[in-house]
Design a protein around this motif. Sequence first.
Motif, short mmCIF file in Angstrom:
data_model
loop_
_atom_site.label_atom_id
_atom_site.label_comp_id
_atom_site.label_asym_id
_atom_site.label_seq_id
_atom_site.Cartn_x
_atom_site.Cartn_y
_atom_site.Cartn_z
N UNK A 1 -17.08 47.80 68.29
CA UNK A 1 -16.83 48.87 69.25
C UNK A 1 -15.33 49.02 69.51
N UNK A 2 -14.64 47.87 69.62
CA UNK A 2 -13.20 47.92 69.86
C UNK A 2 -12.48 48.55 68.68
N UNK A 3 -12.88 48.16 67.46
CA UNK A 3 -12.26 48.74 66.26
C UNK A 3 -12.56 50.23 66.18
N UNK A 4 -13.80 50.61 66.54
CA UNK A 4 -14.16 52.03 66.50
C UNK A 4 -13.33 52.83 67.49
N UNK A 5 -13.13 52.28 68.71
CA UNK A 5 -12.31 52.97 69.71
C UNK A 5 -10.87 53.07 69.23
N UNK A 6 -10.34 51.96 68.69
CA UNK A 6 -8.97 51.98 68.19
C UNK A 6 -8.82 52.96 67.04
N UNK A 7 -9.86 53.03 66.19
CA UNK A 7 -9.81 53.98 65.08
C UNK A 7 -9.76 55.42 65.59
N UNK A 8 -10.59 55.68 66.61
CA UNK A 8 -10.59 57.02 67.20
C UNK A 8 -9.24 57.33 67.84
N UNK A 9 -8.67 56.33 68.53
CA UNK A 9 -7.36 56.54 69.14
C UNK A 9 -6.30 56.80 68.08
N UNK A 10 -6.33 55.99 67.01
CA UNK A 10 -5.36 56.18 65.92
C UNK A 10 -5.53 57.54 65.27
N UNK A 11 -6.79 57.94 65.06
CA UNK A 11 -7.04 59.24 64.44
C UNK A 11 -6.53 60.37 65.34
N UNK A 12 -6.73 60.23 66.67
CA UNK A 12 -6.26 61.25 67.59
C UNK A 12 -4.74 61.32 67.61
N UNK A 13 -4.10 60.15 67.56
CA UNK A 13 -2.64 60.11 67.55
C UNK A 13 -2.11 60.73 66.27
N UNK A 14 -2.68 60.33 65.14
CA UNK A 14 -2.21 60.86 63.85
C UNK A 14 -2.45 62.36 63.74
N UNK A 15 -3.55 62.82 64.35
CA UNK A 15 -3.87 64.24 64.26
C UNK A 15 -2.92 65.09 65.09
N UNK A 16 -2.41 64.53 66.20
CA UNK A 16 -1.61 65.32 67.11
C UNK A 16 -0.13 65.00 67.08
N UNK A 17 0.26 63.98 66.33
CA UNK A 17 1.67 63.62 66.26
C UNK A 17 2.43 64.72 65.51
N UNK A 18 3.66 64.95 65.91
CA UNK A 18 4.45 66.03 65.30
C UNK A 18 4.98 65.64 63.92
N UNK A 19 5.10 64.35 63.65
CA UNK A 19 5.61 63.90 62.36
C UNK A 19 4.50 63.90 61.32
N UNK A 20 4.87 64.21 60.11
CA UNK A 20 3.92 64.09 59.01
C UNK A 20 3.73 62.63 58.65
N UNK A 21 2.49 62.20 58.50
CA UNK A 21 2.17 60.81 58.15
C UNK A 21 1.37 60.83 56.85
N UNK A 22 1.83 60.07 55.87
CA UNK A 22 1.15 59.95 54.59
C UNK A 22 1.02 58.46 54.29
N UNK A 23 -0.20 58.02 54.01
CA UNK A 23 -0.44 56.62 53.65
C UNK A 23 -0.98 56.57 52.22
N UNK A 24 -0.49 55.59 51.45
CA UNK A 24 -0.96 55.40 50.09
C UNK A 24 -1.45 53.97 49.92
N UNK A 25 -2.36 53.76 48.96
CA UNK A 25 -2.88 52.42 48.70
C UNK A 25 -1.98 51.69 47.72
#
Length: 458
Positions: free
Chosen positions: A119-143
């Motif tokens: 549940x904690x990871x799910x909440x943190x994932x949702x928070x991270x997704x919300x931050x990444x979706x609304x942040x003004x900077x472009x974020x690109x992650x690669x494997x």
Amino acid sequence: MLDGADVVVAAAAGSSAESARGARSSSTDGVAGDVLAARAPIAHADPSASAGHAAGDPLLASGLVGYLGVPIARSGEEPRGVLSVYSLGSHTWRVEEVEALTTLAANAGVALVNAELYQRVAVEREQSAAILANIADGIVAVDREGRTVLWNHAAEAITGVPASEAVGRLPREVLRRELEADRETNAARLVSFSRGSEEVWLALSEAVMRDPAGAVAGRIFAFRDISAEYAVEQMKSGFVSSVSLELRAPLTTIYGFAQTLLRDDVTFSEYDRRTFLDFIAREAERLTATVDALLQVARIETGDLAVTLEATDVGAVVNELVASASASDQNGHRVIAEVAADMPTARADPVKLRDVLEQLVSNAVKFSPDGGTVTVSAKRFGDAVEVAVSDQGTGIPPSERERIFEKFVRGGTGIGRGTGVGLFIAQGLVREMGGRIHVDSEEGSGSRFAFELPLMRE
């Protein structure tokens, strides 16, 4: 389960137990309290003989008899609750039964921890997704293979590439340039890429992710569009160079003629002396005009520009300026005035009005071929007075038309020197007098700069 200072029946099974679901009692009372205090299994063949135990447990109080309870906890941790089994009659609990319930309780403790972690990871994932979706900077992650696994909304907006086309591909395949630095660095870099026909400049930073063995597990790139700032910096650099030339040329002339006049080994005639002094005076005037223009830019930007609005005869100012421009022109230009006969009085600053007209006429002459006609007109336009300067020059390309009134922008096809602040000053002066300025131009067919000033009311 423990809930602050109480224990609450969170789950129950059995015909006599289901009605107790939700019952609440103190965590220090009854047999459950004993298990929590001991942090160990407790078994009673018939705890109902103790009034305290029965009173503190809703199931024993309902008529059940035998009791076995074990704490729900992982090894070494505080109990989270009690797993209890009841019997309808007196019952002697075997070791195997105690061990079986202890194992079940341990598994339940692990399951609870995992559920909370999930549940904690799910909440943190949702928070991270919300931050990444609304942040003004472009974020690109690669494997670790360099393929894109994250491409946020800002990256879509900046690059013009949707995430559906970017995820799973290498950034160089998407942007036609490599994002990864040649060597590992935390400093931001300036990179560019083509977005259609437009060149976009990015401030790019990079973070390397590593696995426990120290190998690169992926990279995260953060970038923002600084194309506008980059263009301003380029214009500033050009402006500094232009101003340096504008200041250096008259200073060199003044210094040269002054040094010549100071020579003791040469005797100059009065005519020569006056010629040299005339050059010095003209270059000093040119130097003063450049400095005044820079000061006006500063005043316009800080809002310190002083404007005295009064009843102004626009026609008289236009005629006076045209006469002066015609007399001083040495390149065969024809400067004419077209002033309407019924010109009303405008509410303006006559000195600032002349400054605007001088700038517009100077530009018209500069960007017109020799012998071209420059027309300065004035007429009533609704509730305002319209003043316009038209030329037969080279015109303004569409790509420059929207930026022509910005600081440091100079026409690329013009003749002569300039700092690129003239039209910026003209726009600022017109605005301070309560008017607005605009341009109509067609490349190769000349330009028409027009501005309106409010009428003077009784």
